[in-house]
Structure formats: structure tokens, C-alpha cells
Write an enzyme that holds these catalytic residues in place. Structure first.
Site, mmCIF file in Angstrom:
data_model
loop_
_atom_site.group_PDB
_atom_site.id
_atom_site.type_symbol
_atom_site.label_atom_id
_atom_site.label_comp_id
_atom_site.label_asym_id
_atom_site.label_seq_id
_atom_site.Cartn_x
_atom_site.Cartn_y
_atom_site.Cartn_z
ATOM 1 C CB THR A 27 4.957 -6.340 0.665
ATOM 2 O OG1 THR A 27 4.819 -5.298 -0.312
ATOM 3 C CG2 THR A 27 3.586 -6.718 1.189
ATOM 4 C CB VAL A 65 3.129 -2.410 -3.020
ATOM 5 C CG1 VAL A 65 3.605 -3.255 -4.192
ATOM 6 C CG2 VAL A 65 1.913 -3.040 -2.360
ATOM 7 C CB ILE A 93 4.355 3.525 -4.351
ATOM 8 C CG1 ILE A 93 2.917 3.493 -4.912
ATOM 9 C CG2 ILE A 93 5.348 2.823 -5.272
ATOM 10 C CD1 ILE A 93 2.276 2.126 -4.985
ATOM 11 C CE LYS A 94 8.784 -0.888 2.016
ATOM 12 N NZ LYS A 94 8.897 -2.252 2.599
ATOM 13 C CB ILE A 95 10.216 5.429 -3.600
ATOM 14 C CG1 ILE A 95 8.762 5.501 -4.093
ATOM 15 C CG2 ILE A 95 11.217 6.018 -4.558
ATOM 16 C CD1 ILE A 95 8.562 5.425 -5.559
#
Ligand code: E4P
Length: 228
Positions: A27, A65, A93-95
Site C-alpha cells: 500500500t 504500509v 514498514i515502508k520508509i
């Protein structure tokens, strides 16, 4: 190659899982916006569905996410990522692939929080996330090819670099923003671990005029077979 769905819409996630057997979901803030739900509701709905399906565990069905894109310092990225990851153990976790993003991802991985370093547009941006143990790295394909670039060498370079240094398979390469079935093929030929695309691309990848024509030819033969 694994197939992820690039969407936060529950109806699309359910359809892609039951029809195509997708292996995970990615996402981003645009997908959350398109779901029509507030951020926390959208990701909680995905987490609840994962539970219902018995898909708990990041190895079983990872869901990427993205943190609030306004956060641009490592310290706040880390605290935001911790809050999101506490919601569901399937979340990576998207960074963003910035200096602060790499520092945050490195710190998070050290604490066992899995990360997806995203918005990667060059092989150089893909090296440090792998060296620092991120679970995923997301080189964007569609955005570059929409601007006239051919991404085949770019994907292959990342794959080759990862093979040279033992990162291949440990930090998984998600070719992101895949828009066409041909891009699926380009990613697979180059050796990408994963592609992520919208539901329409999956549907298009199983369409071919000759297949339709073949079905109709065989239907005609069936109908004209003696005794049928
Ligand atoms: C992948 O992780 C990204 O969310 C994605 O591929 C970007 O896609 P978009 O251009 O469809 O928003």
C-alpha cells in the site's frame, strides 16, 4: 517470482487472493486515499482480514504500509513505524529511500521491525538498504517507464549487485508500480523476487486474443463432433 497486489481496497485484495493467489499486498498513501477510508481504518481492515484468513506472519503474507510521508527525520520515522508495526505482525514498514530513511530502516531492522525501503529510482539507492538488512527494497518501474525509460537494465543491475554481495533473496526486490504484463515479464527475466501491481494488470496478464480464438475454435469443434 512472488506477486503482490498494490492496493488498499479490501474487495480487490480478496479478489486477487482468491483468484490469483497473490503472495502479499503493498500500500501507499495514494492507495489508502483510493480506499476511501482513513489511514488507520484501512490498515486495520487489512489486519483483520489477515486474521480471518489465518495468514498471520510476515513470512506468510507480508503487507507493506507506508509511514506518514510528511515525516522526514529518522527519529520520528522510527517512532511512527513502531506504532504501525504494533497493529499487525504482517506489516513491513515502508520508509523512503533517503538518508534519514536508510538510518531509520537500519535502526528498525535491528529491533526486529521489518522494513521496505521504497521510492527507489536508482541501483545506488538499493545498496544501503540491503547492506543494513531491510526485508524489502522497492525499485519503481512504472513511474520511470512512463517517462520513457527502459527499466530492464536497472532491475538487472540491482539483481546482479545483490548476487555479488550475498544480499539476493535476503533483501527481496519488489519491482513496484508495475503497470503492464510485459513489465511482469521484464521483472521475471531480470530475476526480481517480487512484482507488485494493481488488479487490472493481473487480469490483463491472463488475456490473449489467440487464447480466446482457440477457445472458440475448440467450442466449434466440440459442437460439430458426432454424438456430442
Ligand atoms: C509499491 O510499493 C508502491 O506502492 C507502488 O507500486 C506505487 O504505485 P502507484 O504508482 O500505483 O501509487
Amino acid at each position: 517470482m512472488k506477486y503482490f497486489l498494490d492496493s488498499a481496497k479490501m474487495d480487490e485484495i480478496k479478489e486477487a487472493y482468491s483468484t490469483f493467489g497473490i503472495d502479499g499486498v503493498t500500500t501507499n498513501p495514494r492507495h489508502i486515499q483510493a480506499s476511501g477510508k482513513p489511514f488507520l481504518t484501512a490498515i486495520q481492515d487489512i489486519a483483520d482480514w489477515i486474521k480471518e484468513e489465518g495468514l498471520e506472519g510476515i513470512d506468510k503474507f507480508p503487507v507493506s504500509v507506508e509511514i506518514n510521508p510528511h515525516i522526514e527525520d529518522a527519529e520520528t520515522m522510527i517512532s511512527e513505524a513502531k506504532k504501525i508495526s504494533a497493529i499487525c505482525k504482517n506489516f513491513a514498514i515502508k520508509i523512503p529511500a533517503t538518508e534519514a530513511g536508510v538510518a531509520a530502516a537500519r535502526a528498525l531492522e535491528k529491533e526486529g521491525i521489518r522494513t521496505n525501503v521504497t521510492l527507489v529510482f536508482s541501483p545506488a539507492q538499493a545498496i544501503l538498504p540491503a547492506k543494513n538488512g531491510s526485508l524489502f527494497v522497492s525499485p519503481f518501474i512504472g513511474w520511470k517507464e512512463a517517462n520513457g525509460e527502459d527499466c530492464r537494465q536497472y532491475i538487472k543491475d540491482i539483481v546482479d549487485i545483490y548476487k555479488n554481495y550475498g544480499f539476493y533473496g535476503k533483501t527481496q526486490i519488489i519491482c513496484a508500480a508495475v503497470r503492464t504484463p510485459k513489465q511482469f515479464v521484464d521483472c521475471a527475466v531480470a530475476g526480481a523476487d517480487i512484482v507488485t501491481a494493481g488488479l487490472a494488470v493481473y487480469k490483463d496478464s491472463m488475456k490473449h486474443a489467440y487464447t480466446r480464438q482457440g477457445i472458440e475454435t475448440f467450442q466449434d469443434a466440440w459442437d460439430h463432433t458426432a454424438g456430442n
